[in-house]
Design a protein around this motif. Structure first.
Motif, mmCIF file in Angstrom:
data_model
loop_
_atom_site.group_PDB
_atom_site.id
_atom_site.type_symbol
_atom_site.label_atom_id
_atom_site.label_comp_id
_atom_site.label_asym_id
_atom_site.label_seq_id
_atom_site.Cartn_x
_atom_site.Cartn_y
_atom_site.Cartn_z
ATOM 1 N N GLN A 15 0.849 -1.195 0.000
ATOM 2 C CA GLN A 15 0.000 0.000 0.000
ATOM 3 C C GLN A 15 0.878 1.235 0.000
ATOM 4 O OE1 GLN A 15 -3.617 0.374 2.484
ATOM 5 N NE2 GLN A 15 -2.688 2.219 3.356
ATOM 6 N N ILE A 16 0.698 2.090 -0.995
ATOM 7 C CA ILE A 16 1.418 3.362 -1.073
ATOM 8 C C ILE A 16 0.462 4.449 -0.593
ATOM 9 C CG2 ILE A 16 2.560 5.022 -2.586
ATOM 10 C CD1 ILE A 16 3.511 2.730 -4.294
ATOM 11 N N ALA A 17 0.834 5.108 0.471
ATOM 12 C CA ALA A 17 -0.061 6.007 1.180
ATOM 13 C C ALA A 17 -0.176 7.363 0.505
ATOM 14 C CB ALA A 17 0.428 6.191 2.614
ATOM 15 N N ASN A 18 -1.179 8.116 0.925
ATOM 16 C CA ASN A 18 -1.299 9.522 0.576
ATOM 17 C C ASN A 18 -0.084 10.269 1.148
ATOM 18 O OD1 ASN A 18 -2.853 11.969 -0.278
ATOM 19 N ND2 ASN A 18 -2.840 12.366 1.936
ATOM 20 N N ALA A 19 0.479 11.193 0.372
ATOM 21 C CA ALA A 19 1.671 11.944 0.806
ATOM 22 C C ALA A 19 2.782 10.998 1.243
ATOM 23 C CB ALA A 19 1.318 12.915 1.926
ATOM 24 N N CYS A 20 3.019 9.986 0.427
ATOM 25 C CA CYS A 20 3.980 8.929 0.776
ATOM 26 C C CYS A 20 5.416 9.411 0.866
ATOM 27 C CB CYS A 20 3.884 7.790 -0.248
ATOM 28 S SG CYS A 20 4.238 8.312 -1.950
ATOM 29 N N ASN A 21 5.715 10.584 0.310
ATOM 30 C CA ASN A 21 7.087 11.101 0.341
ATOM 31 C C ASN A 21 7.423 11.805 1.651
ATOM 32 O OD1 ASN A 21 5.261 13.191 -0.353
ATOM 33 N ND2 ASN A 21 6.943 14.437 -1.153
ATOM 34 N N SER A 22 6.397 12.070 2.466
ATOM 35 C CA SER A 22 6.649 12.808 3.701
ATOM 36 C C SER A 22 6.141 12.066 4.942
ATOM 37 C CB SER A 22 5.977 14.188 3.625
ATOM 38 O OG SER A 22 4.583 14.069 3.388
ATOM 39 N N SER A 23 5.895 10.770 4.793
ATOM 40 C CA SER A 23 5.419 9.988 5.933
ATOM 41 C C SER A 23 5.939 8.556 5.830
ATOM 42 C CB SER A 23 3.889 9.968 5.972
ATOM 43 O OG SER A 23 3.367 9.115 4.955
ATOM 44 N N MET A 24 5.715 7.793 6.890
ATOM 45 C CA MET A 24 6.061 6.369 6.921
ATOM 46 C C MET A 24 4.787 5.526 6.922
ATOM 47 S SD MET A 24 9.449 5.733 7.164
ATOM 48 C CE MET A 24 9.716 4.306 8.222
ATOM 49 N N ASP A 25 3.716 6.064 6.325
ATOM 50 C CA ASP A 25 2.427 5.374 6.340
ATOM 51 C C ASP A 25 2.313 4.281 5.285
ATOM 52 O OD1 ASP A 25 1.653 6.982 8.427
ATOM 53 O OD2 ASP A 25 0.633 8.455 7.164
ATOM 54 N N SER A 26 3.166 4.288 4.286
ATOM 55 C CA SER A 26 3.157 3.211 3.304
ATOM 56 C C SER A 26 3.677 1.938 3.965
ATOM 57 C CB SER A 26 4.037 3.564 2.109
ATOM 58 O OG SER A 26 3.570 4.732 1.462
ATOM 59 N N TYR A 27 3.145 0.774 3.566
ATOM 60 C CA TYR A 27 3.571 -0.456 4.223
ATOM 61 C C TYR A 27 3.394 -1.666 3.302
ATOM 62 C CZ TYR A 27 -1.383 -1.635 5.092
ATOM 63 O OH TYR A 27 -2.708 -1.934 4.955
ATOM 64 N N SER A 28 4.019 -2.775 3.692
ATOM 65 C CA SER A 28 3.891 -4.048 2.980
ATOM 66 C C SER A 28 3.634 -5.163 3.980
ATOM 67 C CB SER A 28 5.169 -4.352 2.188
ATOM 68 O OG SER A 28 5.126 -5.678 1.681
ATOM 69 N N ASN A 29 2.587 -5.953 3.714
ATOM 70 C CA ASN A 29 2.246 -7.104 4.545
ATOM 71 C C ASN A 29 2.421 -8.406 3.754
ATOM 72 O OD1 ASN A 29 1.407 -8.227 7.004
ATOM 73 N ND2 ASN A 29 -0.718 -8.357 6.316
ATOM 74 N N LEU A 30 3.401 -8.389 2.835
ATOM 75 C CA LEU A 30 3.702 -9.574 2.030
ATOM 76 C C LEU A 30 4.285 -10.687 2.920
ATOM 77 C CD1 LEU A 30 4.024 -10.462 -1.082
ATOM 78 C CD2 LEU A 30 6.429 -9.822 -0.776
ATOM 79 N N PRO A 31 3.926 -11.963 2.702
ATOM 80 C CA PRO A 31 2.954 -12.478 1.729
ATOM 81 C C PRO A 31 1.564 -12.625 2.359
ATOM 82 C CG PRO A 31 4.207 -14.288 2.655
ATOM 83 C CD PRO A 31 4.707 -13.041 3.331
ATOM 84 N N HIS A 32 0.558 -12.213 1.608
ATOM 85 C CA HIS A 32 -0.817 -12.371 2.059
ATOM 86 C C HIS A 32 -1.667 -12.835 0.887
ATOM 87 C CE1 HIS A 32 -4.877 -11.408 3.450
ATOM 88 N NE2 HIS A 32 -4.405 -11.428 4.696
ATOM 89 N N SER A 33 -1.900 -11.917 -0.057
ATOM 90 C CA SER A 33 -2.636 -12.287 -1.275
ATOM 91 C C SER A 33 -1.689 -12.678 -2.399
ATOM 92 C CB SER A 33 -3.527 -11.134 -1.727
ATOM 93 O OG SER A 33 -4.441 -10.769 -0.717
ATOM 94 N N TYR A 34 -0.405 -12.396 -2.209
ATOM 95 C CA TYR A 34 0.602 -12.702 -3.232
ATOM 96 C C TYR A 34 1.582 -13.726 -2.698
ATOM 97 C CZ TYR A 34 -1.182 -8.844 -6.028
ATOM 98 O OH TYR A 34 -1.988 -8.038 -6.782
ATOM 99 N N ASP A 35 2.042 -14.608 -3.560
ATOM 100 C CA ASP A 35 2.905 -15.719 -3.183
ATOM 101 C C ASP A 35 4.366 -15.303 -3.251
ATOM 102 O OD1 ASP A 35 4.045 -18.150 -2.659
ATOM 103 O OD2 ASP A 35 3.742 -18.935 -4.688
ATOM 104 N N GLY A 36 5.039 -15.430 -2.164
ATOM 105 C CA GLY A 36 6.455 -15.086 -2.169
ATOM 106 C C GLY A 36 7.352 -16.274 -1.924
ATOM 107 N N GLY A 37 6.793 -17.491 -1.975
ATOM 108 C CA GLY A 37 7.616 -18.653 -1.685
ATOM 109 C C GLY A 37 7.967 -18.695 -0.208
ATOM 110 N N ASN A 38 9.071 -19.323 0.120
ATOM 111 C CA ASN A 38 9.451 -19.490 1.523
ATOM 112 C C ASN A 38 10.201 -18.296 2.094
ATOM 113 O OD1 ASN A 38 8.373 -22.123 1.583
ATOM 114 N ND2 ASN A 38 10.281 -22.979 0.729
ATOM 115 N N ASN A 39 10.707 -17.425 1.223
ATOM 116 C CA ASN A 39 11.601 -16.375 1.701
ATOM 117 C C ASN A 39 10.948 -15.003 1.790
ATOM 118 O OD1 ASN A 39 13.812 -18.171 1.825
ATOM 119 N ND2 ASN A 39 14.144 -17.940 -0.384
ATOM 120 N N ALA A 40 9.720 -14.833 1.290
ATOM 121 C CA ALA A 40 9.097 -13.512 1.270
ATOM 122 C C ALA A 40 8.709 -13.071 2.671
ATOM 123 C CB ALA A 40 7.874 -13.521 0.371
ATOM 124 N N SER A 41 8.807 -11.764 2.899
ATOM 125 C CA SER A 41 8.421 -11.189 4.185
ATOM 126 C C SER A 41 8.011 -9.740 3.966
ATOM 127 C CB SER A 41 9.588 -11.254 5.174
ATOM 128 O OG SER A 41 10.605 -10.350 4.788
#
Length: 560
Positions: free
Chosen positions: A499-525
């Motif tokens: 998820q890329i947040a609103n005003a993503c260049n001036s905050s830390m609100d963007s985040y990644s919760n991989l793997p959830h809906s996408y497959d990353g194999g055994n090494n994804a985090s």
């Protein structure tokens, strides 16, 4: 030549407000400024009151000025010692008789460029001329008006195009050759070189390319990022040499006179060594390159030796002596055979080429994502990785959104990108990682709960990271491939995987919760994409197809 008249880089009102701090100056209170500028321009042309005469150019053309204006505006007139008039590099100040204007000689400065400078010093007005903008920039640096130097740089960057890029390149290289104080042009030299390389297919068709000096051609074709097939590199170099030699563009080498051949070869001398002849198709080499007579014997022999290495494991290799033109084949040719310890490596007595031999390193053949501020220069090759994942190796893409240009807000993203598909979202974090996602369906308002949109082919990817190799993460929960939310930028997956947040260049609100809906194999985090769960995005771009592509089969998760 293009001439552009612009006001100074900062408005008079803004400058006044900055200087007065909290005291705001209204437009009405500055009603006299336009007439003031007219009067100052008239003053710049007044010879009667001038106390300085610049003798400019070799013809010593007289240009008049007032010391008090220059002291107020120019650093080289502000930092003088006692009895000094100015500190302009390369100037000569003549002894002054009391009551007469001081004469300052500047034989290395073009008179028209100096007039532009004086106009700016008095009024803040700029008259840009494409061919002279670099001289004006150097002059601004030498005499000391930093805002004029910055305005010149901005003008070059904002006007760079296919039609003028080679003209700019030639101009900046000429300035660097003539001036020992031209360091400020280095970044612009690289900007021009990169732009031409990325847009080589179009730039080589312009007359300004044909008029480049030899060192300009060498600068371009020495780059790994001159985006042409090597056969086309040769063809554009030959077109340049024929133009310089005055030989008809349509005239084939077999129809040249000996005088024409000599002239073409003279222009190719020193250039042809930068063409990666070993990568040129054998038939093209035999039919288009060698007939020019420009290829030195040792290069021709190396080209055939390389071909021998490529075919040695498949079939015996024989060289047709007629293909070498005037090169006489015999058992005494040292370049063809080698009796050293490496001769047995391929069973033919032929020396192996080193892995780091630049002549064997293919260039990036095409700028597939033109205009990208992320996938450029040493990251340009990553474009081919994205196309490999997409499934069409030479697919071209069109920029539809860049956050630094169009805005980092969620509303800006949706204004430009809603309804656009297929689309690549390419993002760069404050730590330098480059990751993103692909979707074959567009972001759009939906009645589905949560705003989720189904996709068969969406995927996420890590493209550049110190922790991860380039990796593709396929969608496994297809009903949740992407999500539409008007107050957030692009969302991939439930969770969300990205998820890329609103005003993503001036905050830390963007985040990644991989793997959830996408497959990353055994090494994804959660740190696979941008190094941590939360992150700041300093730039992101969205690309869609520039032209329709054939159907693509779904690809499995890949690691390159």
């Amino acid at each position: 030549m293009t001439t552009t008249v612009r006001p100074g880089p900062v408005s008079t009102l803004q400058t006044m407000n900055d200087k007065l701090g909290a005291v705001q100056v209204s437009e009405k209170s500055l009603a006299g400024v336009p007439q003031l500028l007219v009067d100052l321009q008239r003053l710049s042309e007044d010879q009667e009151t001038a106390d300085i005469i610049f003798l400019v150019d070799r013809e010593e053309e007289r240009i008049y000025a007032h010391r008090i204006i220059l002291q107020a505006r120019c650093r080289s007139f502000q930092t003088t010692k006692r009895d000094e008039i100015c500190r302009i590099p390369g100037c000569t100040v003549s002894p002054t008789v009391s009551g007469n204007p001081t004469q300052i000689r500047l034989p290395h400065i073009n008179a028209n460029v100096f007039r532009q400078f004086i106009l700016y010093a008095y009024t803040g007005k700029i008259i840009f001329q494409d061919a002279r903008v670099f001289e004006l920039m150097i002059l601004a640096q030498d005499i000391g008006i930093d805002e004029l130097k910055a305005a010149c740089e901005d003008y070059v960057v904002s006007t760079l195009s296919v039609t003028n890029a080679c003209t700019y390149l030639a101009a900046v290289m000429e300035i660097q050759e003539k001036s020992s104080n031209a360091k400020c042009t280095s970044s612009l030299l690289e900007r021009c070189t990169s732009y031409i390389g990325e847009n080589a297919t179009e730039c080589v068709k312009t007359s300004s390319f044909l008029n480049l000096p030899k060192d300009g051609i060498i600068k371009l074709i020495s780059s790994d990022y001159f985006c042409l097939e090597e056969e086309d590199v040769w063809r554009c170099v030959l077109s340049w040499a024929k133009h310089k030699a005055g030989v008809m563009a349509s005239l084939l080498p077999g129809r040249w006179t000996e005088e024409e051949r000599t002239r073409v070869c003279q222009h190719l001398a020193g250039v042809i060594n930068h063409v990666r002849l070993l990568l040129i198709d054998s038939q093209v080499f035999a039919e288009e390159v060698e007939p020019t007579g420009a290829v030195p014997m040792e290069l021709s022999l190396e080209r055939y030796r390389h071909a021998a290495l490529q075919t040695s494991s498949k079939a015996p290799f024989f060289i047709n002596s007629t293909a070498l033109g005037s090169v006489q084949m015999s058992s005494n040719v040292p370049s063809m055979c080698n009796n050293n310890s490496n001769s047995g490596a391929n069973g033919m007595g032929i020396t192996s080429f080193g892995d780091n031999d630049k002549r064997l390193q293919p260039r990036l053949l095409q700028n597939l994502f033109p205009g990208s501020s992320i996938l450029k220069n040493d990251k340009l090759h990553l474009q081919t990785t994205l196309n490999a994942w997409y499934g069409v190796p030479k697919q071209n893409w069109r920029l539809v959104f860049r956050a630094s240009t169009n805005g980092f807000s969620a509303s800006a993203f949706h204004r430009y990108c809603d309804g656009v598909a297929p689309a690549f979202v390419i993002a760069q974090s404050s730590r330098g990682e480059i990751s993103g996602g692909f979707t074959d369906v567009p972001w759009a308002k939906t009645n589905r709960k949560g705003g989720y949109i189904h996709s068969e082919r969406s995927f996420l990817f890590t493209l550049y990271s110190e922790q991860e190799p380039p990796t593709k993460y396929d969608i496994i929960k297809k009903p949740y491939a992407i999500c539409y939310h008007p107050e957030v930028g692009p969302i991939f997956g439930a969770g969300a995987d990205l998820q890329i947040a609103n005003a993503c260049n001036s905050s830390m609100d963007s985040y990644s919760n991989l793997p959830h809906s996408y497959d990353g194999g055994n090494n994804a985090s959660s740190s696979s994409l941008f190094g941590d769960y939360n992150f700041t995005i300093t730039e992101y771009e969205v690309y869609t197809l520039s032209a329709p592509s054939p159907p693509v089969n779904k690809l499995k998760t890949d690691r390159l």
